[in-house]
Design an enzyme around this catalytic site. Structure first.
Site, PDB file in Angstrom:
ATOM      1  N   TRP A 162       0.801  -1.227   0.000  1.00 53.97           N
ATOM      2  CA  TRP A 162       0.000   0.000   0.000  1.00 53.97           C
ATOM      3  C   TRP A 162       0.831   1.273   0.000  1.00 53.97           C
ATOM      4  CZ3 TRP A 162       1.615   2.653   4.155  1.00 53.97           C
ATOM      5  CH2 TRP A 162       2.073   1.934   5.271  1.00 53.97           C
ATOM      6  N   ASN A 163       2.115   1.203   0.363  1.00 50.49           N
ATOM      7  CA  ASN A 163       2.823   2.462   0.639  1.00 50.49           C
ATOM      8  C   ASN A 163       3.224   3.250  -0.617  1.00 50.49           C
ATOM      9  OD1 ASN A 163       4.702   0.476   0.034  1.00 50.49           O
ATOM     10  ND2 ASN A 163       6.173   1.103   1.586  1.00 50.49           N
ATOM     11  N   LYS A 166      -2.227  -8.094  -7.994  1.00 52.49           N
ATOM     12  CA  LYS A 166      -3.076  -8.010  -6.815  1.00 52.49           C
ATOM     13  C   LYS A 166      -2.583  -6.850  -5.951  1.00 52.49           C
ATOM     14  CE  LYS A 166      -4.630  -8.988  -2.551  1.00 52.49           C
ATOM     15  NZ  LYS A 166      -4.447  -7.947  -1.528  1.00 52.49           N
ATOM     16  N   PRO A 167      -3.330  -5.711  -5.921  1.00 50.27           N
ATOM     17  CA  PRO A 167      -2.908  -4.582  -5.090  1.00 50.27           C
ATOM     18  C   PRO A 167      -3.266  -4.812  -3.626  1.00 50.27           C
ATOM     19  CG  PRO A 167      -4.967  -4.055  -6.180  1.00 50.27           C
ATOM     20  CD  PRO A 167      -4.562  -5.418  -6.676  1.00 50.27           C
ATOM     21  N   ALA A 168      -2.691  -4.004  -2.744  1.00 51.67           N
ATOM     22  CA  ALA A 168      -3.021  -4.087  -1.321  1.00 51.67           C
ATOM     23  C   ALA A 168      -4.490  -3.735  -1.103  1.00 51.67           C
ATOM     24  CB  ALA A 168      -2.130  -3.138  -0.523  1.00 51.67           C
ATOM     25  N   GLY A 188       6.507  -6.903   0.171  1.00 48.85           N
ATOM     26  CA  GLY A 188       5.751  -6.898   1.414  1.00 48.85           C
ATOM     27  C   GLY A 188       6.603  -7.412   2.557  1.00 48.85           C
ATOM     28  N   SER A 189       5.945  -7.943   3.572  1.00 48.17           N
ATOM     29  CA  SER A 189       6.646  -8.358   4.776  1.00 48.17           C
ATOM     30  C   SER A 189       7.419  -9.655   4.556  1.00 48.17           C
ATOM     31  CB  SER A 189       5.651  -8.553   5.925  1.00 48.17           C
ATOM     32  OG  SER A 189       4.852  -9.701   5.714  1.00 48.17           O
ATOM     33  N   GLU A 215      10.837  -8.793  -2.508  1.00 42.77           N
ATOM     34  CA  GLU A 215      11.361  -7.562  -1.904  1.00 42.77           C
ATOM     35  C   GLU A 215      10.648  -7.425  -0.574  1.00 42.77           C
ATOM     36  OE1 GLU A 215      11.386  -4.163  -0.420  1.00 42.77           O
ATOM     37  OE2 GLU A 215      10.447  -3.340  -2.223  1.00 42.77           O
ATOM     38  N   LEU A 216      11.362  -7.772   0.503  1.00 44.89           N
ATOM     39  CA  LEU A 216      10.732  -7.977   1.797  1.00 44.89           C
ATOM     40  C   LEU A 216      11.135  -6.887   2.789  1.00 44.89           C
ATOM     41  CD1 LEU A 216      11.259 -11.857   1.815  1.00 44.89           C
ATOM     42  CD2 LEU A 216       9.333 -10.529   0.903  1.00 44.89           C
ATOM     43  N   GLU A 257      11.276  -3.589  12.315  1.00 42.84           N
ATOM     44  CA  GLU A 257      11.048  -2.527  11.340  1.00 42.84           C
ATOM     45  C   GLU A 257       9.962  -1.606  11.892  1.00 42.84           C
ATOM     46  OE1 GLU A 257      10.624  -2.166   6.510  1.00 42.84           O
ATOM     47  OE2 GLU A 257       9.721  -3.895   7.496  1.00 42.84           O
ATOM     48  N   GLU A 262      14.648  -5.169  -8.984  1.00 44.12           N
ATOM     49  CA  GLU A 262      13.743  -4.376  -9.812  1.00 44.12           C
ATOM     50  C   GLU A 262      14.485  -3.134 -10.263  1.00 44.12           C
ATOM     51  OE1 GLU A 262       9.405  -5.635  -7.973  1.00 44.12           O
ATOM     52  OE2 GLU A 262      10.318  -3.765  -7.278  1.00 44.12           O
TER      53      GLU A 262
END
Length: 346
Positions: A16-17, A40-42, A94-95, A116-117, A249, A326
């Site tokens: 989402w950020n 698939k978006p947040a 994401g996480s 990418e975590l 985090e 990326e």
């Protein structure tokens, strides 16, 4: 000889950020490589994905090459994306916790993945640094997007010789940041994403204070705003490496500051985390710059820079911050298979 071919149908799960940037930096190289894309978006920010996809259609991208899928059940879509045999590649931002789950599920079909975590970025200021530049860089890195980025400075390490001067200048700079509605042009920091995020940030601050940290600025929620999701820009001193806020985090506008005096011990502390996404340091010594950059166990290192993200450089981490890249030429390689051709008897 060798040729490159698209991997096939790709699936992406975005956070989402940065709801537009995260989508475009996955979809653009996939389409350029010749792949189709499921996105698939947040759940917190789905409309941005539909908006950018509609613009893609208007620009001429065929509808069946780019499809957005949303649902109240993220795990249900995640299961399909990670296990369906026709999906050849999964890209996830994401996480780390969710990333582990997706990696396990993709193993059944040996699917190509990019992960990418989470991050726990150290921001280091050596005693030969330009302190004013370091303050500006730390402000940009820590408080960008209200601290809600995976590459935000999470731990600020300052050499003993300049600690007091840096902290004084840093607090002065933080006090100048305007908190408010992000649609207003003079706003520096907006709200955090939701009540759950706010509660987690405030809990981390409270735990740090209980463990001996000094809350020298901020530390509380902000009332009287148009949203209930504001947290004061916060600065913590007297922070120690064993505190919970150093191990997690933060994902919020909270800056824990630690002292150090020895380069070797500093590197050990900076690397003492399961994460390895971004890191930053300030120095005017070119020899130290390359030595420290090589010793930091992170996929990205900002040297005298507080912002390192750019589409022309490879973005990604090591350790439990994931794998794959990326951006840059490395980003398109994630969507291509290499085929070796051996010609004979012609």
């Amino acid at each position: 000889m060798t040729i490159k071919q698209p991997v096939g149908v790709t699936a992406s799960i975005t956070p989402w950020n940065f709801p537009i940037a995260m989508l475009t930096r996955k979809v653009a190289p996939a389409l350029a490589a010749g792949c189709s894309c499921l996105v698939k978006p947040a759940n917190l920010t789905p409309i941005s994905a539909y908006a950018i996809t509609e613009l893609a259609y208007q620009a001429g991208v065929p509808h069946d090459l780019l499809l957005v899928v949303s649902s109240h059940s993220s795990s249900e879509i995640g299961d399909v994306f990670s296990t369906h045999p026709d999906i050849k590649k999964l890209s996830f931002t994401g996480s780390t916790e969710v990333g582990r789950t997706l990696i396990r599920k993709t193993a059944a079909t040996i699917k190509r993945t990019s992960m990418e975590l989470g991050g726990n970025a150290p921001f280091i200021i050596f005693d030969d640094a330009d302190i004013d530049a370091a303050v500006s860089g730390a402000i940009a890195s820590k408080f960008r997007n209200a601290g809600q980025t995976c590459v935000c400075a999470n731990r600020i390490y300052v050499h003993d010789n300049i600690y007091d001067e840096f902290v004084e200048k840093f607090i002065t700079a933080v006090k100048k940041l305007k908190v408010g509605n992000g649609l207003e042009p003079d706003t520096d920091i907006g709200p955090v994403i939701d009540q759950k995020a706010k509660a987690n940030i405030l809990t981390l601050i409270e735990e740090a204070a209980e463990q001996g940290a000094s809350v020298v600025l901020g530390g509380a929620e902000m009332t009287g705003m148009e949203s209930d999701n504001y947290v004061e820009p916060t600065v913590l001193t007297d922070v120690r490496r064993e505190m919970s806020i150093i191990q997690q985090e933060i994902f919020g506008p909270v800056a824990p500051i630690l002292r150090f005096s020895d380069d070797e011990d500093l590197i050990e502390q900076a690397n003492d985390t399961i994460y390895g996404l971004a890191s930053y340091f300030y120095t005017q010594n070119i020899h130290r710059a390359f030595r420290i950059a090589e010793q930091l166990e992170y996929g990205m290192v900002g040297i005298n820079e507080g912002i390192l993200s750019t589409e022309v450089a490879p973005f990604g981490g090591v350790k439990q911050s994931g794998f794959g890249r990326e951006g840059a030429k490395q980003g398109i390689e994630e969507y291509l298979n290499t085929k070796y051709l051996c010609l004979g008897g012609m």
